[in-house]
Enzyme design. Structure first.
Site: not given
Ligand code: NAP
Length: 285
Positions: A53, A97, A120
């Site tokens: 990322k 995460q 997300d």
């Protein structure tokens, strides 16, 4: 034999578009998209995802901040960090995460993230927006599947689409995105009776079951478009999908390989969501 949907090439092209759009946003508004990633503990797979990322942010010109926290970090410390990032004008996307250590309440953390910064698209507000078809942030993997279809010139409108898997992060949102694109959608899961009968009716088949090579050639019809979201290891430790590529590809019109299909799109769509969140913030300045 099916035409391969090249996720690597499509992902690279979309990242280039994002890089150009980022440059334009910075030039015109002074706002540079910023992504904050919080990782707790030492899970090796998560460490790799987070590094990827960071690399993707660099590639498209975003600001990237990673918060690497010890496995025994307390819930309150994380909540304070999220509150701080919610207020931070340089940060447009916040991501925690997963998986988290057992003592942490991941759902409470998710609810703490401002929906505008939830890149997300897992926050119930964003899930609801997707349900009613009024969204600009969609979960990265299903959104990536839609881009793969679109860039391959495949329309799902009016087609019989079958999604195998009903998780909150892939199957369910995937079904909604296909529905909004006017597909006629059926969702299958582990309690579905006669899965093969259903998958044979599919013109577009998306498989996300976490079960190596579950879908075999005798379960699909000629000409089907197959999107394999699965990422598993086979007996030999080789990466493989939820679809048995060797028996399905000869019957399909299009198919995604594993690796190199859906996988490369997920982080690219995270970049896209962060750009979208930054653009929104730039309008509010
Ligand atoms: P998950 O949370 O484990 O959900 C799996 C779903 O498949 C469940 O809904 C389950 O049904 C269903 N299922 C399991 N066995 C089945 C069977 N025999 N027949 C029909 N349905 C069955 O998995 P996920 O998070 O959605 O991920 C799915 C796959 O995609 C995994 O291989 C994962 O590694 C991969 N993935 C890839 C990416 C990427 O970037 N490429 C991103 C996310 C996930 P029930 O609900 O009835 O239990």
């Amino acid at each position: 034999m099916a035409q391969l949907i090249d996720g690597k090439a499509i992902s690279a092209a979309v990242r280039e578009e994002i890089r150009e759009d980022c440059e334009k946003l910075v030039r015109e508004t002074g706002v540079r998209p910023g992504l904050a990633v919080i990782i707790v503990g030492e899970d090796p797979a998560s460490q790799i995802y987070v590094r990827n990322k960071e690399k993707a942010c660099q590639e498209v010109g975003f600001l990237s901040r990673t918060y690497r926290l010890a496995a025994d970090t307390k819930q309150e410390q994380l909540e304070e960090l999220i509150d701080e990032l919610n207020r931070d004008k340089e940060i447009h996307g916040i991501l925690v995460q997963l998986p988290l250590p057992d003592h942490l309440d991941g759902n409470a953390l998710l609810l703490r993230i401002k929906p505008e910064k939830d890149v997300d698209a897992f926050h119930p507000f964003n899930v609801g927006q997707i349900m009613i078809g009024n969204y600009d942030l969609a979960p990265c993997t299903p959104a990536g599947v839609m881009v793969l279809l679109e860039k391959s010139g495949i329309s799902v409108a009016g087609k019989r689409c079958v999604v195998v898997g009903r998780s909150n992060i892939v199957g369910k949102p995937q079904a909604m995105l296909l529905l909004h694109a006017n597909g006629t959608v059926t969702i299958a899961h582990s309690k579905t009776k006669d899965l093969a009968d259903l998958t044979r009716q599919a013109q577009v088949l998306v498989v996300a079951v976490r079960h190596p090579k579950l879908i075999t050639g005798n379960m699909v019809s000629e000409g089907v478009v197959v999107i394999d979201v699965g990422m598993n290891r086979d007996e030999a430790g080789k990466l493989c999908g939820d679809v048995d590529f060797d028996s399905v590809a000869p019957k399909a019109s299009y198919i995604t390989p594993v690796p190199g299909g859906v996988g490369p799109m997920t982080i690219t769509m995270l970049m896209k969501n962060t750009l979208t969140a930054a653009r929104r913030a730039a309008k509010e300045i």
